[in-house]
Write a protein that holds these residues in place. Structure first.
Motif, PDB file in Angstrom:
ATOM      1  N   TRP A   1       0.908  -1.129  -0.064  1.00 28.82           N
ATOM      2  CA  TRP A   1       0.012  -0.044  -0.212  1.00 28.82           C
ATOM      3  C   TRP A   1       1.027   1.301   0.037  1.00 28.82           C
ATOM      4  CZ3 TRP A   1      -3.970   2.333  -1.510  1.00 28.82           C
ATOM      5  CH2 TRP A   1      -4.382   3.698  -0.757  1.00 28.82           C
ATOM      6  N   GLU A   2       1.950   1.312   0.661  1.00 28.79           N
ATOM      7  CA  GLU A   2       2.971   2.404   0.612  1.00 28.79           C
ATOM      8  C   GLU A   2       3.115   2.825  -0.659  1.00 28.79           C
ATOM      9  OE1 GLU A   2       3.239  -0.273   2.634  1.00 28.79           O
ATOM     10  OE2 GLU A   2       2.603   0.736   4.585  1.00 28.79           O
ATOM     11  N   VAL A   3       3.721   1.776  -1.609  1.00 36.47           N
ATOM     12  CA  VAL A   3       4.054   2.243  -3.047  1.00 36.47           C
ATOM     13  C   VAL A   3       2.624   2.687  -3.801  1.00 36.47           C
ATOM     14  CG1 VAL A   3       4.848   1.076  -5.065  1.00 36.47           C
ATOM     15  CG2 VAL A   3       5.877   0.347  -3.136  1.00 36.47           C
ATOM     16  N   ILE A   4       1.531   2.146  -3.549  1.00 33.31           N
ATOM     17  CA  ILE A   4       0.445   2.699  -4.313  1.00 33.31           C
ATOM     18  C   ILE A   4       0.214   3.818  -3.769  1.00 33.31           C
ATOM     19  CG2 ILE A   4      -1.779   2.285  -4.504  1.00 33.31           C
ATOM     20  CD1 ILE A   4      -1.317  -0.718  -4.450  1.00 33.31           C
ATOM     21  N   PHE A   5       0.278   4.248  -2.328  1.00 29.80           N
ATOM     22  CA  PHE A   5      -0.314   5.496  -1.808  1.00 29.80           C
ATOM     23  C   PHE A   5       0.767   6.464  -2.543  1.00 29.80           C
ATOM     24  CE2 PHE A   5       0.907   8.929   1.276  1.00 29.80           C
ATOM     25  CZ  PHE A   5      -0.189   9.620   1.481  1.00 29.80           C
ATOM     26  N   ASN A   6       2.106   6.350  -2.686  1.00 27.97           N
ATOM     27  CA  ASN A   6       3.001   7.197  -3.049  1.00 27.97           C
ATOM     28  C   ASN A   6       2.739   7.495  -4.628  1.00 27.97           C
ATOM     29  OD1 ASN A   6       4.526   7.436  -0.922  1.00 27.97           O
ATOM     30  ND2 ASN A   6       5.913   5.983  -1.268  1.00 27.97           N
ATOM     31  N   LEU A   7       2.324   6.553  -5.370  1.00 27.27           N
ATOM     32  CA  LEU A   7       2.022   6.714  -6.758  1.00 27.27           C
ATOM     33  C   LEU A   7       0.827   7.807  -6.867  1.00 27.27           C
ATOM     34  CD1 LEU A   7       2.217   3.212  -8.336  1.00 27.27           C
ATOM     35  CD2 LEU A   7       3.744   4.899  -8.678  1.00 27.27           C
TER      36      LEU A   7
END
Length: 403
Positions: free
Chosen positions: A289-295
């Motif tokens: 989720w951290e990667v998706i949030f940053n995107l």
């Protein structure tokens, strides 16, 4: 058909198969989980499931028993071989048990459809009046419990390969007023439509062309259907939480992230739903989720899609970029910047160059038609519309955020 997965408050706690036996009376023939209701408790509440009044047969009965809610339809189905086996009818009730306050309408649909299956199978295959009934019932009950809770649907083969029971949990309460559908809208299917395409004639013709990329006008042309029928069909899908609509997703589109992203930071269930939706390949590790949030956060100041995915490409491992945008639009995380051209008040056709005169004559310079609408109506590409109108001195471009 894959339906909606019930929320934790709406999940099935147990399923019972209760029937009337000629010699011993009302009988709890099967339950899952085993032992959910003990014999002593069942004896107290059995008359709630098989009623003495035949007037209640075929009617939905929702009752509060102990700390649970029971949903059932007492049913009587005539036997096709009554002369042979000595019994004229099967009287039974398939009872779904949930928490108090759980939604009942999706389960009412499941039970009514199941009873319809049983009636047809009895007439054609002696489903309830032949040997092997108990095993068949157990398979169906187990499939309802596990399939609906975990997947939102279940599919059970009964008697032979040609006779299949398909049931799905459809939450009809999510969209009371489906939106007006425009020619340029793109329907995004979020559930398996296999079962629906078999009974809805319009959807049957439309189904092969639904790829989450084609606008409504093109879908109507390819399926040879009247566009108004296509729009009504899509509205129906939206009503049943099977689809939603977006504007065409292009790499030249500009998107902005909204404040909704902050509320999702506290919603673990929605984060997991997002991960499942955008994941490209089940064989590779899930994106975090951290990667998706940053995107999503890279759209903070408004960026074209191609800019984000070009610079963030190293972080897109096992993430479907298109579905990332789809989920963002569905949940309100992203909004797209739309352009609406409007002709200046004093402008007349004499003020327009030949390449822009067609737009004026087609009456699309009224501030009500987006660039997407114009592309579909005139059958031209977006870059042509942008080149013709972006710098036209007699046209003002209004920009609005939408899906």
């Amino acid at each position: 058909m894959k339906g909606s997965i019930p929320s934790d408050d709406d999940k099935i706690l147990a399923v019972l198969f209760v029937e009337f036996h000629n010699r011993i009376g009302i009988k709890l023939s099967y339950q899952i989980p085993n032992g959910f209701i003990d014999d002593a408790t069942f004896k107290i509440i059995e008359n709630y499931f098989i009623t003495k009044s035949k007037q209640m047969h075929g009617r939905l009965m929702v009752t509060q028993i102990l700390d649970y809610q029971t949903i059932g339809i007492p049913t009587e189905i005539p036997h096709s071989n009554a002369v042979e086996n000595g019994r004229k009818v099967s009287i039974f009730n398939i009872v779904i048990i949930t928490k108090l306050g759980a939604r009942t309408d999706p389960y009412e649909k499941i039970l009514k459809k199941l009873i319809s299956y049983f009636t047809i199978f009895e007439q054609e295959k002696r489903f309830l009046s032949s040997d092997g009934k108990d095993a068949r019932i157990r398979d169906i009950i187990d499939s309802i419990y596990y399939g609906i809770n975990n997947n939102g649907y279940c599919c059970v083969k009964v008697i032979d390969e040609l006779n299949v029971i398909k049931l799905s949990y459809v939450n009809k309460h999510h969209c009371v007023h489906p939106p007006v559908i425009k020619d340029s809208d793109v329907p995004i299917v979020i559930s398996n439509l296999e079962e629906h395409s078999s009974w809805d004639l319009t959807l049957r013709e439309l189904f092969p062309f639904l790829d989450n990329q084609k606008p409504v006008r093109l879908l109507a042309d390819l399926s040879l259907l009247d566009i108004n029928l296509v729009k009504k069909c899509i509205q129906s899908l939206i009503y049943f939480n099977l689809a939603f609509i977006v504007s065409p997703i292009r790499y030249s589109n500009t998107y902005y992230v909204t404040s909704t992203i902050q509320s999702i930071m506290q919603d673990v269930e929605l984060q997991e739903e997002c991960i499942r939706y955008v994941r490209m390949d089940d064989r590779n590790p899930c994106p975090t989720w951290e990667v998706i949030f940053n995107l999503y956060e890279t759209f903070q100041s408004g960026k074209k899609l191609k800019q984000v995915f070009l610079y963030e490409k190293p972080f897109l491992r096992n993430i479907n970029d298109r579905r990332l945008v789809e989920f963002g639009l569905l949940k309100g995380i992203l909004k797209r910047l739309h352009k609406y051209p409007i002709a200046q008040e004093q402008a007349d056709e004499v003020y327009f160059l030949p390449e822009t005169l067609e737009y004026y004559n087609q009456k699309v310079l009224d501030g009500q038609h987006s660039y997407d609408d114009i592309c579909v109506k005139l059958g031209c590409k977006l870059d042509k519309v942008e080149n013709d109108l972006d710098f036209c001195k007699n046209v003002t471009i209004i920009q609005k955020l939408g899906v």
